[in-house]
Write an enzyme that holds these catalytic residues in place. Structure first.
Site, PDB file in Angstrom:
ATOM      1  N   HIS A 107      -5.602   0.562  11.619  1.00  0.00           N
ATOM      2  CA  HIS A 107      -5.985   1.961  11.481  1.00  0.00           C
ATOM      3  C   HIS A 107      -7.110   2.409  12.409  1.00  0.00           C
ATOM      4  CE1 HIS A 107      -3.991   2.169   7.277  1.00  0.00           C
ATOM      5  NE2 HIS A 107      -3.166   2.522   8.236  1.00  0.00           N
ATOM      6  N   ASP A 127      -0.176   7.041   6.632  1.00  0.00           N
ATOM      7  CA  ASP A 127      -1.629   7.246   6.514  1.00  0.00           C
ATOM      8  C   ASP A 127      -2.131   8.344   7.435  1.00  0.00           C
ATOM      9  OD1 ASP A 127      -1.958   5.044   4.580  1.00  0.00           O
ATOM     10  OD2 ASP A 127      -1.418   3.780   6.284  1.00  0.00           O
ATOM     11  N   PHE A 156       0.791  -1.226   0.000  1.00  0.00           N
ATOM     12  CA  PHE A 156       0.000   0.000   0.000  1.00  0.00           C
ATOM     13  C   PHE A 156       0.829   1.284   0.000  1.00  0.00           C
ATOM     14  CE2 PHE A 156      -2.538  -3.312   2.096  1.00  0.00           C
ATOM     15  CZ  PHE A 156      -3.627  -3.319   1.237  1.00  0.00           C
TER      16      PHE A 156
HETATM   17  N1  SAH Z   1       3.536  -1.645   5.431  1.00  0.00           N
HETATM   18  C1  SAH Z   1       2.722  -2.381   4.474  1.00  0.00           C
HETATM   19  C2  SAH Z   1       1.230  -2.265   4.705  1.00  0.00           C
HETATM   20  C3  SAH Z   1       0.751  -2.706   6.060  1.00  0.00           C
HETATM   21  S1  SAH Z   1      -0.982  -3.033   6.069  1.00  0.00           S
HETATM   22  C4  SAH Z   1       3.063  -1.952   3.049  1.00  0.00           C
HETATM   23  O1  SAH Z   1       4.000  -1.188   2.829  1.00  0.00           O
HETATM   24  O2  SAH Z   1       2.411  -2.401   2.123  1.00  0.00           O
HETATM   25  C5  SAH Z   1      -1.305  -3.213   7.781  1.00  0.00           C
HETATM   26  C6  SAH Z   1      -0.840  -4.512   8.406  1.00  0.00           C
HETATM   27  O3  SAH Z   1      -0.959  -4.356   9.808  1.00  0.00           O
HETATM   28  C7  SAH Z   1      -1.659  -5.760   8.035  1.00  0.00           C
HETATM   29  O4  SAH Z   1      -0.819  -6.715   7.454  1.00  0.00           O
HETATM   30  C8  SAH Z   1      -2.234  -6.241   9.371  1.00  0.00           C
HETATM   31  O5  SAH Z   1      -2.237  -7.656   9.526  1.00  0.00           O
HETATM   32  C9  SAH Z   1      -1.315  -5.602  10.376  1.00  0.00           C
HETATM   33  N2  SAH Z   1      -1.916  -5.348  11.679  1.00  0.00           N
HETATM   34  C10 SAH Z   1      -3.038  -4.651  11.951  1.00  0.00           C
HETATM   35  N3  SAH Z   1      -3.247  -4.578  13.274  1.00  0.00           N
HETATM   36  C11 SAH Z   1      -2.231  -5.253  13.864  1.00  0.00           C
HETATM   37  C12 SAH Z   1      -1.878  -5.549  15.218  1.00  0.00           C
HETATM   38  N4  SAH Z   1      -2.607  -5.096  16.241  1.00  0.00           N
HETATM   39  N5  SAH Z   1      -0.782  -6.290  15.448  1.00  0.00           N
HETATM   40  C13 SAH Z   1      -0.024  -6.747  14.430  1.00  0.00           C
HETATM   41  N6  SAH Z   1      -0.291  -6.477  13.126  1.00  0.00           N
HETATM   42  C14 SAH Z   1      -1.380  -5.748  12.856  1.00  0.00           C
HETATM   43 MG    MG Z   2      -0.165   2.381   5.341  1.00  0.00          MG
END
Ligand code: SAH
Ligand code: MG
Length: 219
Positions: free
Chosen positions: A154, A180, A28
């Site tokens: 998020h 974000d 992303f």
């Molecule tokens: N940095 C990535 C995008 C991350 S998307 C890129 O560059 O594409 C967000 C990620 O956070 C997801 O894979 C999700 O599984 C993880 N995530 C969300 N909440 C979390 C939590 N409480 N503990 C660990 N991982 C979490």
């Molecule tokens: Mg992001």
């Protein structure tokens, strides 16, 4: 490093090979924000000599940049994710990718693609993947970090948990990077923006703004 290896001598810029791997990876982060993250990671690693930590590995897109920055500076990148996806990545939601569901378990599993991405780029030796919930990992973490990059869940609960769990481990002079961050609610959810405002109120100073990526320094 040779005289002709110009990319490797350009401060804070990834090689063409790493950039190509980043652009080809599932994830992303836009390129401009990736370049800003990379520059921050190199600066933090060189300044502190400490590990770089990411929350939100997903399929390794941003992790590639932290891993290469860590390799350059002779430190290690750490990345935390339960690999089951955020709320908005679950089936039926806007950011769901059905190719990332483990059919046997019936839930998302981004770890296999994450591992392939890091392996293909030749960077897996520079990364430690911590598979688990961010607050649970943070609760047992006990050593200083040069950079904390928050790009996990998020919701306010998750973004606040990431901030409260990991920033106490950030060394003086270390960098906090938040992805974000959308000051205008029309552009996206407000939880990362609230974390960013809180960091400013708690003594971090802004270093750079690139798209939704904010780089802050611990005073
Ligand atoms: N940095 C990535 C995008 C991350 S998307 C890129 O560059 O594409 C967000 C990620 O956070 C997801 O894979 C999700 O599984 C993880 N995530 C969300 N909440 C979390 C939590 N409480 N503990 C660990 N991982 C979490
Ligand atoms: Mg992001």
């Amino acid at each position: 490093m040779t005289d002709t290896d110009t990319t490797a001598t350009t401060a804070g810029v990834p090689s063409a090979a790493v950039l190509a791997a980043f652009e080809g990876a599932t994830g992303f982060m836009p390129v401009g924000e990736g370049l800003a993250l990379y520059a921050a990671a190199v600066a933090a690693a060189e300044r502190t000599g400490l590990p770089l930590l990411e929350v939100g590995s997903y399929c390794g897109r941003s992790t590639l940049l932290l891993a290469d920055a860590a390799r350059r500076a002779g430190v290690t990148a750490l990345t935390v994710d339960h690999h089951r996806g955020s709320e908005e990545q679950q089936p039926g939601w806007e950011y769901h990718d059905a190719s990332l569901v483990d059919p046997e378990v019936g839930r998302m599993d981004t770890l296999p693609r994450f591992r392939r991405t890091l392996h293909a780029a030749g960077l897996e030796d520079h990364v430690i993947a911590l598979v688990g919930r961010s607050p649970q990992v943070a609760a047992v973490w006990g050593s200083p970090l040069g950079l904390v990059f928050i790009d996990g869940g998020h919701t306010d609960e998750h973004a606040t948990g990431d901030y409260e769990g990991w920033t106490p481990h950030l060394a003086p002079g270390g960098l906090l990077v938040v992805h974000d961050v959308f000051p205008d609610p029309a552009d996206g959810g407000q939880a990362p923006y609230r974390v960013y405002l809180r960091a400013l109120a708690e003594g971090f100073t802004e270093v750079s703004v690139t798209g939704s990526l904010r780089v802050l320094r611990r005073g």
